[in-house]
Design a protein around this motif. Sequence first.
Motif, short mmCIF file in Angstrom:
data_model
loop_
_atom_site.label_atom_id
_atom_site.label_comp_id
_atom_site.label_asym_id
_atom_site.label_seq_id
_atom_site.Cartn_x
_atom_site.Cartn_y
_atom_site.Cartn_z
N ASP A 156 -45.10 6.36 5.94
CA ASP A 156 -44.90 7.70 6.49
C ASP A 156 -43.42 7.94 6.77
N ASP A 157 -43.14 8.92 7.60
CA ASP A 157 -41.74 9.24 7.93
C ASP A 157 -41.05 8.08 8.67
N SER A 158 -41.80 7.35 9.47
CA SER A 158 -41.22 6.21 10.18
C SER A 158 -40.81 5.11 9.19
N PHE A 159 -41.64 4.90 8.18
CA PHE A 159 -41.30 3.95 7.12
C PHE A 159 -40.03 4.39 6.41
N THR A 160 -39.95 5.68 6.09
CA THR A 160 -38.76 6.22 5.42
C THR A 160 -37.52 6.03 6.27
N LYS A 161 -37.65 6.27 7.58
CA LYS A 161 -36.50 6.11 8.48
C LYS A 161 -36.04 4.65 8.53
N ALA A 162 -37.01 3.73 8.53
CA ALA A 162 -36.67 2.31 8.54
C ALA A 162 -35.89 1.93 7.28
N ARG B 144 -27.43 -3.34 23.90
CA ARG B 144 -26.06 -3.32 24.42
C ARG B 144 -25.05 -3.58 23.30
N ILE B 145 -25.41 -4.44 22.36
CA ILE B 145 -24.54 -4.70 21.21
C ILE B 145 -24.36 -3.42 20.39
N GLY B 146 -25.44 -2.64 20.30
CA GLY B 146 -25.36 -1.39 19.54
C GLY B 146 -26.04 -1.43 18.19
N ALA B 147 -26.76 -2.51 17.91
CA ALA B 147 -27.46 -2.63 16.63
C ALA B 147 -28.66 -1.69 16.60
N LYS B 148 -28.96 -1.16 15.44
CA LYS B 148 -30.15 -0.33 15.27
C LYS B 148 -31.38 -1.23 15.25
N LEU B 149 -32.50 -0.75 15.81
CA LEU B 149 -33.70 -1.57 15.93
C LEU B 149 -34.88 -0.97 15.17
N ILE B 150 -35.53 -1.81 14.39
CA ILE B 150 -36.77 -1.44 13.70
C ILE B 150 -37.85 -2.41 14.18
N ALA B 151 -38.95 -1.86 14.62
CA ALA B 151 -40.07 -2.71 15.04
C ALA B 151 -41.16 -2.66 13.96
N MET B 152 -41.72 -3.81 13.63
CA MET B 152 -42.86 -3.88 12.73
C MET B 152 -44.00 -4.52 13.52
N THR B 153 -44.92 -3.70 13.98
CA THR B 153 -46.01 -4.20 14.82
C THR B 153 -47.34 -3.56 14.41
N SER C 284 -46.96 -0.10 21.68
CA SER C 284 -46.45 -1.32 22.29
C SER C 284 -45.04 -1.12 22.84
N THR C 285 -44.67 -2.03 23.72
CA THR C 285 -43.32 -1.99 24.30
C THR C 285 -42.26 -2.08 23.22
N LEU C 286 -42.45 -2.98 22.27
CA LEU C 286 -41.47 -3.18 21.20
C LEU C 286 -41.32 -1.92 20.35
N ALA C 287 -42.44 -1.28 20.04
CA ALA C 287 -42.39 -0.06 19.23
C ALA C 287 -41.63 1.05 19.96
N LYS C 288 -41.85 1.18 21.26
CA LYS C 288 -41.22 2.24 22.04
C LYS C 288 -39.72 2.01 22.25
N LEU C 289 -39.31 0.74 22.28
CA LEU C 289 -37.90 0.43 22.52
C LEU C 289 -37.05 0.51 21.25
N SER C 290 -37.68 0.65 20.10
CA SER C 290 -36.95 0.61 18.82
C SER C 290 -36.62 2.01 18.32
N ASP C 291 -35.69 2.06 17.38
CA ASP C 291 -35.28 3.35 16.80
C ASP C 291 -36.37 3.92 15.89
N THR C 292 -37.13 3.04 15.27
CA THR C 292 -38.27 3.48 14.48
C THR C 292 -39.29 2.35 14.42
N HIS C 293 -40.53 2.71 14.13
CA HIS C 293 -41.61 1.73 14.15
C HIS C 293 -42.38 1.77 12.83
N VAL C 294 -42.53 0.62 12.20
CA VAL C 294 -43.34 0.50 10.98
C VAL C 294 -44.66 -0.15 11.38
#
Length: 321
Positions: free
Chosen positions: A27-33, A113-122, A127-137
């Motif tokens: 979906d769009d989240s996959f595309t964003k990742a 804090r480092i500033g890296a972009k985050l992708i969660a695959m869950t 989940s907490t990890l999905a909500k804290l990431s820039d996009t979720h697959v």
Amino acid sequence: MKNFKQQALNVIQIEQEAINELTKFIDDSFTKACQLMFDCTGRVIVIGMGKSGHVGGKIAATLASTGTPAFFVHPGEASHGDLGMITKDDVVMTISNSGETGEVLAIIPVLKRIGAKLIAMTGNSDSTLAKLSDTHVCIKVSREACPLGLAPTSSTTAALVMGDAIAVSLLHARGFTADDFALSHPGGSLGKRLLLRLSDIMHTGDRLPVVHQDAKITDALMEMSLKGLGMTAVVNDKNELIGLFTDGDLRRILDEKVDIHHDQIHSVMTKKPKVASEEMLAAQALKIMEDKKINGLIIVNASNQPIGAMNMHDLLKSGVL
């Protein structure tokens, strides 16, 4: 007696179902990742714990070999110094079926804090990890193949397949070619298939079988016997290739009224034979020979003059075949 076959078939069916379910998460989240990884000016860092870590290692390796620089970092080691490998220019993909893996969640604040972009695959969009990431697959599965519902089976398969989907999507987006692939796979039989060119294996100089068009058939047979390639090139006065005579041609003319001691080779040769260039990959030559059902090729230069010859035995010795 235990029914091992039936249990195996059940596992395969359940995991096939899990893979089929993945299509709804492209979906769009996959595309964003994919876009985050495509635009990344640093490296893609894959992080996972336990079985997800093993899957993450494979995904990182697949990304790296298909044009997306990547490596795996164990979350436990990350907390003890390996976070120093990660920069603000990187994209971090975390893998956790539950999305609540403590070792992974513990390093998220530092990654932010480092500033890296985050992708969660869950497997859990809430989940907490999905909500804290820039996009979720999402890689949610209906059930594990393990009858206890405990051992990661369907979920790890789904993660692997989704990782392949991301890697291949990026490969196409980058216009990644076989030559690019070869640069990261120089070793073993795969490297040989991708890197070896005909110039590396062809017979040249005194080892090149060639006769003039006016030569007698017997002369051509002597040349073939001497050079041992089962064929000889036939050239004109300008040393241009005009034909080829092979063992197969010899068998053919034995059924015809041909005088091998007096007839000239141009009268029985195969005209306009398939040729190759010295820059051609050996794997390409193999494909041509298989498609045309021939056992050898003459290599010519830009002036259509023979400069080399090779046969299936040369491909076998080189490890391409």
